[in-house]
Design a protein around this motif. Structure first.
Motif, mmCIF file in Angstrom:
data_model
loop_
_atom_site.group_PDB
_atom_site.id
_atom_site.type_symbol
_atom_site.label_atom_id
_atom_site.label_comp_id
_atom_site.label_asym_id
_atom_site.label_seq_id
_atom_site.Cartn_x
_atom_site.Cartn_y
_atom_site.Cartn_z
ATOM 1 N N ALA A 129 -6.676 0.581 -2.459
ATOM 2 C CA ALA A 129 -5.966 0.414 -1.046
ATOM 3 C C ALA A 129 -5.257 1.483 -0.600
ATOM 4 O O ALA A 129 -5.317 1.966 0.396
ATOM 5 C CB ALA A 129 -5.297 -0.698 -1.120
ATOM 6 N N LEU B 12 -9.862 -3.724 2.713
ATOM 7 C CA LEU B 12 -9.899 -2.630 1.575
ATOM 8 C C LEU B 12 -8.376 -2.166 1.587
ATOM 9 O O LEU B 12 -7.856 -1.743 0.620
ATOM 10 C CB LEU B 12 -11.003 -1.692 1.627
ATOM 11 C CG LEU B 12 -12.352 -2.266 1.456
ATOM 12 C CD1 LEU B 12 -13.519 -1.003 1.733
ATOM 13 C CD2 LEU B 12 -12.558 -3.009 0.342
ATOM 14 N N GLU B 13 -8.035 -1.750 2.886
ATOM 15 C CA GLU B 13 -6.648 -0.981 2.966
ATOM 16 C C GLU B 13 -5.582 -1.821 2.433
ATOM 17 O O GLU B 13 -4.658 -1.614 2.025
ATOM 18 C CB GLU B 13 -6.552 -0.216 4.107
ATOM 19 C CG GLU B 13 -7.300 0.718 4.522
ATOM 20 C CD GLU B 13 -6.608 1.685 5.654
ATOM 21 O OE1 GLU B 13 -5.546 1.426 6.008
ATOM 22 O OE2 GLU B 13 -7.091 2.639 5.841
ATOM 23 N N SER B 14 -5.964 -3.129 2.918
ATOM 24 C CA SER B 14 -4.745 -4.310 2.266
ATOM 25 C C SER B 14 -4.869 -4.678 0.887
ATOM 26 O O SER B 14 -3.688 -5.347 0.599
ATOM 27 C CB SER B 14 -4.784 -5.494 3.421
ATOM 28 O OG SER B 14 -6.159 -6.314 3.040
ATOM 29 N N GLY B 15 -6.047 -4.280 0.248
ATOM 30 C CA GLY B 15 -6.063 -4.469 -1.274
ATOM 31 C C GLY B 15 -6.470 -5.902 -1.314
ATOM 32 O O GLY B 15 -6.565 -6.364 -2.700
#
Length: 184
Positions: A12, A43-46
């Motif tokens: 992320a 995806l960017e926030s995990g």
């Protein structure tokens, strides 16, 4: 194929870092990579669980090697024991990839162990321009190479081919190989 979970927080952070470095929005990166904006946001926030194909698409859209999106934070001495370390699963093929070593700006090469099971072949899209793949088969039999120009390989065999064109990996039996991705 049992596997440890990929390092989602590291992935992320890397996606966000590379997107910001490129100076593009989530919407623009999603468009370039052919992903839904909501998928990229996850995806960017995990909270998302990316496949190999998704990460390759993001790497191509960002103009960076796949390894830049999955490499763990650096340490002075790194040991990855056999059977340990995060591995990423392909979407449709029984293929697992584990990054062993990511290149630097000077070396521009990445080192992977790839595990393949017979069944569905992995059809790989072109990687960033100038990519060259080098493979040494450790065990099993594999058919690999650019689409229409594949070769059959066995233990100890080596092959190299352009990675910036569509290519194919197919396990003819349970196999593993070492893959070096060179970025020229």
């Amino acid at each position: 194929m049992q596997q440890p979970a990929p390092p989602l927080a590291d992935i992320a952070a890397a996606i966000r870092r590379e997107r910001e470095r490129a100076g593009i929005s989530i919407t623009e990166l999603a468009r370039r990579a052919g992903l839904a904006k909501s998928t990229l946001s996850q995806l960017e926030s995990g909270t998302g669980n990316p496949s190999i194909e998704t990460l390759w698409s993001l790497g191509v859209a960002l103009g960076v090697p796949f390894s830049r999106l999955v490499e763990p934070p650096p340490t002075r001495v790194q040991v990855i024991r056999a059977g340990e370390g995060p591995r990423l699963q392909a979407e449709e093929a029984a293929v697992l990839v584990k990054l062993l070593s990511a290149g630097s700006a000077r070396t521009r090469r990445d080192l992977y162990v790839m595990e393949l099971e017979p069944g569905q072949p992995r059809e790989a899209a072109a990687h960033i321009p100038g990519s060259i793949e080098h493979m040494v088969i450790g065990a099993g039999r594999v058919k690999a190479g650019p689409v229409g120009d594949e070769v059959e390989l066995g233990p100890g065999d080596y092959v190299t081919f352009p990675g910036d064109v569509a290519h194919h990996y197919e396990a003819l039996e349970a196999s593993w190989l070492i893959l070096i991705m060179e970025h020229i």
